[in-house]
Structures are given as C-alpha cells and as structure tokens.
Design a protein around this motif. Structure first.
Motif, PDB file in Angstrom:
ATOM      1  N   GLN A  27     -24.581 167.886  52.445  1.00  0.00           N
ATOM      2  CA  GLN A  27     -24.992 167.543  51.381  1.00  0.00           C
ATOM      3  C   GLN A  27     -24.722 166.113  50.877  1.00  0.00           C
ATOM      4  N   THR A  28     -25.757 165.463  50.276  1.00  0.00           N
ATOM      5  CA  THR A  28     -25.209 164.039  49.429  1.00  0.00           C
ATOM      6  C   THR A  28     -25.479 164.044  48.416  1.00  0.00           C
ATOM      7  N   PRO A  29     -24.755 163.310  47.423  1.00  0.00           N
ATOM      8  CA  PRO A  29     -25.104 163.286  45.865  1.00  0.00           C
ATOM      9  C   PRO A  29     -26.123 162.625  45.432  1.00  0.00           C
ATOM     10  N   PRO A  30     -26.928 163.270  44.565  1.00  0.00           N
ATOM     11  CA  PRO A  30     -27.910 162.365  43.914  1.00  0.00           C
ATOM     12  C   PRO A  30     -27.875 160.754  43.345  1.00  0.00           C
ATOM     13  N   ASN A  31     -26.477 160.440  43.206  1.00  0.00           N
ATOM     14  CA  ASN A  31     -26.624 159.254  42.720  1.00  0.00           C
ATOM     15  C   ASN A  31     -26.552 158.299  43.760  1.00  0.00           C
ATOM     16  N   LEU A  32     -26.777 158.768  45.081  1.00  0.00           N
ATOM     17  CA  LEU A  32     -26.708 157.565  46.179  1.00  0.00           C
ATOM     18  C   LEU A  32     -28.172 157.221  46.038  1.00  0.00           C
ATOM     19  N   TYR A  33     -29.278 157.779  45.304  1.00  0.00           N
ATOM     20  CA  TYR A  33     -30.459 157.496  45.345  1.00  0.00           C
ATOM     21  C   TYR A  33     -30.963 157.163  44.298  1.00  0.00           C
ATOM     22  N   LEU A  34     -30.216 156.610  43.491  1.00  0.00           N
ATOM     23  CA  LEU A  34     -30.729 156.223  42.033  1.00  0.00           C
ATOM     24  C   LEU A  34     -30.532 154.470  41.877  1.00  0.00           C
ATOM     25  N   GLY A  35     -29.468 154.031  42.568  1.00  0.00           N
ATOM     26  CA  GLY A  35     -29.325 152.518  42.569  1.00  0.00           C
ATOM     27  C   GLY A  35     -28.724 152.145  41.174  1.00  0.00           C
ATOM     28  N   PHE A  36     -29.590 152.185  40.154  1.00  0.00           N
ATOM     29  CA  PHE A  36     -29.170 151.729  38.799  1.00  0.00           C
ATOM     30  C   PHE A  36     -29.654 152.819  37.991  1.00  0.00           C
ATOM     31  N   GLN A  42     -34.422 160.498  31.108  1.00  0.00           N
ATOM     32  CA  GLN A  42     -34.438 162.038  30.585  1.00  0.00           C
ATOM     33  C   GLN A  42     -33.265 162.381  30.518  1.00  0.00           C
ATOM     34  N   GLN A  43     -32.661 163.187  29.199  1.00  0.00           N
ATOM     35  CA  GLN A  43     -31.435 163.897  29.070  1.00  0.00           C
ATOM     36  C   GLN A  43     -31.784 165.213  28.693  1.00  0.00           C
ATOM     37  N   PHE A  44     -30.575 165.699  29.087  1.00  0.00           N
ATOM     38  CA  PHE A  44     -30.452 167.431  28.668  1.00  0.00           C
ATOM     39  C   PHE A  44     -30.095 167.433  27.418  1.00  0.00           C
ATOM     40  N   PRO A  45     -30.470 168.547  26.902  1.00  0.00           N
ATOM     41  CA  PRO A  45     -29.944 168.556  25.419  1.00  0.00           C
ATOM     42  C   PRO A  45     -28.461 168.997  25.544  1.00  0.00           C
ATOM     43  N   ILE A  46     -27.460 168.523  24.764  1.00  0.00           N
ATOM     44  CA  ILE A  46     -26.015 168.493  24.454  1.00  0.00           C
ATOM     45  C   ILE A  46     -25.472 169.840  25.212  1.00  0.00           C
ATOM     46  N   GLN A  47     -25.869 171.069  24.554  1.00  0.00           N
ATOM     47  CA  GLN A  47     -25.177 172.233  25.296  1.00  0.00           C
ATOM     48  C   GLN A  47     -25.338 172.540  26.642  1.00  0.00           C
ATOM     49  N   LYS A  48     -26.892 172.149  27.252  1.00  0.00           N
ATOM     50  CA  LYS A  48     -27.288 172.233  28.688  1.00  0.00           C
ATOM     51  C   LYS A  48     -26.442 171.347  29.333  1.00  0.00           C
ATOM     52  N   ALA A  49     -26.087 169.884  28.749  1.00  0.00           N
ATOM     53  CA  ALA A  49     -25.321 169.085  29.455  1.00  0.00           C
ATOM     54  C   ALA A  49     -24.081 169.441  29.848  1.00  0.00           C
ATOM     55  N   LEU A  50     -23.423 170.134  28.773  1.00  0.00           N
ATOM     56  CA  LEU A  50     -21.991 170.483  28.982  1.00  0.00           C
ATOM     57  C   LEU A  50     -21.949 171.570  30.047  1.00  0.00           C
ATOM     58  N   THR A  54     -23.727 167.200  33.619  1.00  0.00           N
ATOM     59  CA  THR A  54     -24.138 165.890  33.480  1.00  0.00           C
ATOM     60  C   THR A  54     -25.200 165.847  32.424  1.00  0.00           C
ATOM     61  N   LEU A  55     -25.457 164.523  31.963  1.00  0.00           N
ATOM     62  CA  LEU A  55     -26.283 164.149  30.673  1.00  0.00           C
ATOM     63  C   LEU A  55     -27.785 164.048  31.262  1.00  0.00           C
ATOM     64  N   TRP A  56     -27.633 163.619  32.641  1.00  0.00           N
ATOM     65  CA  TRP A  56     -29.281 163.298  33.238  1.00  0.00           C
ATOM     66  C   TRP A  56     -29.495 164.132  34.080  1.00  0.00           C
ATOM     67  N   PRO A  57     -30.653 164.893  33.904  1.00  0.00           N
ATOM     68  CA  PRO A  57     -31.132 165.675  35.161  1.00  0.00           C
ATOM     69  C   PRO A  57     -31.518 165.208  36.362  1.00  0.00           C
ATOM     70  N   ALA A  58     -31.622 163.761  36.496  1.00  0.00           N
ATOM     71  CA  ALA A  58     -31.665 163.137  37.784  1.00  0.00           C
ATOM     72  C   ALA A  58     -30.389 163.068  38.428  1.00  0.00           C
ATOM     73  N   LEU A  59     -29.349 163.271  37.888  1.00  0.00           N
ATOM     74  CA  LEU A  59     -28.075 163.107  38.532  1.00  0.00           C
ATOM     75  C   LEU A  59     -27.386 164.632  38.507  1.00  0.00           C
ATOM     76  N   TYR A  60     -28.090 165.820  38.047  1.00  0.00           N
ATOM     77  CA  TYR A  60     -27.802 167.054  38.186  1.00  0.00           C
ATOM     78  C   TYR A  60     -27.850 167.468  39.925  1.00  0.00           C
ATOM     79  N   ASP A  61     -26.806 168.180  40.269  1.00  0.00           N
ATOM     80  CA  ASP A  61     -26.763 168.654  41.601  1.00  0.00           C
ATOM     81  C   ASP A  61     -26.347 170.099  41.488  1.00  0.00           C
ATOM     82  N   PRO A  62     -27.185 171.117  41.999  1.00  0.00           N
ATOM     83  CA  PRO A  62     -26.610 172.472  42.008  1.00  0.00           C
ATOM     84  C   PRO A  62     -25.599 172.849  42.740  1.00  0.00           C
TER      85      PRO A  62
END
Length: 73
Positions: A27-36, A42-50, A54-62
């Motif tokens: 498995q590879t982490p999602p940040n490899l494909y983001l670049g910058f 888009q951001q998660f609500p604070i409780q969901k982010a905690l 991670t704060l960003w759904p694009a960087l979330y890895d189950p």
C-alpha cells in the motif's frame, strides 16, 4: 489513476531453489500523488478530522488496510 494498493508478480527464475511467491501487494500513502497542497482543499469537520487523523479527505488513508483483511502472504 490513483490506487493506494499496488501489486506485482516477482520474477522466479528457472534455477531458483525457492518456491514462487505469487502476487505481492503493498500500500502507498495518498500524499505521494498530491504533489503540492492546492488552495481551498476540502476539509473534514474538526471532530471528524480528529477521529480520522487528518484535516484533509484527500490525505485520508483507511486503517486497517484492505490488505490485512483477506490477503494471502
């Protein structure tokens, strides 16, 4: 296309004394494909982010990964 799970078939030579391993996956982490980080990502609500870690759904890895559930090793 971005896929978090990569698989490959290791080479098994004709004189290799070990049995073939079959397909190997990792498995590879999602940040490899983001670049910058693009603006207004888009951001998660604070409780969901905690909860997600991670704060960003694009960087979330189950976790646990789908590989651990039913993969042959």
């Amino acid at each position: 296309m971005y896929t978090p799970i990569k698989c490959y078939q290791p080479y098994h030579g004709p004189f290799d004394p070990c049995p073939p391993r079959g397909t190997v996956c990792y498995q590879t982490p999602p940040n490899l494909y983001l670049g910058f980080q693009p603006p207004n990502l888009q951001q998660f609500p604070i409780q969901k982010a905690l909860y997600k870690g991670t704060l960003w759904p694009a960087l979330y890895d189950p976790y646990p990964t789908p590989l651990e559930k039913g993969a042959k090793r």
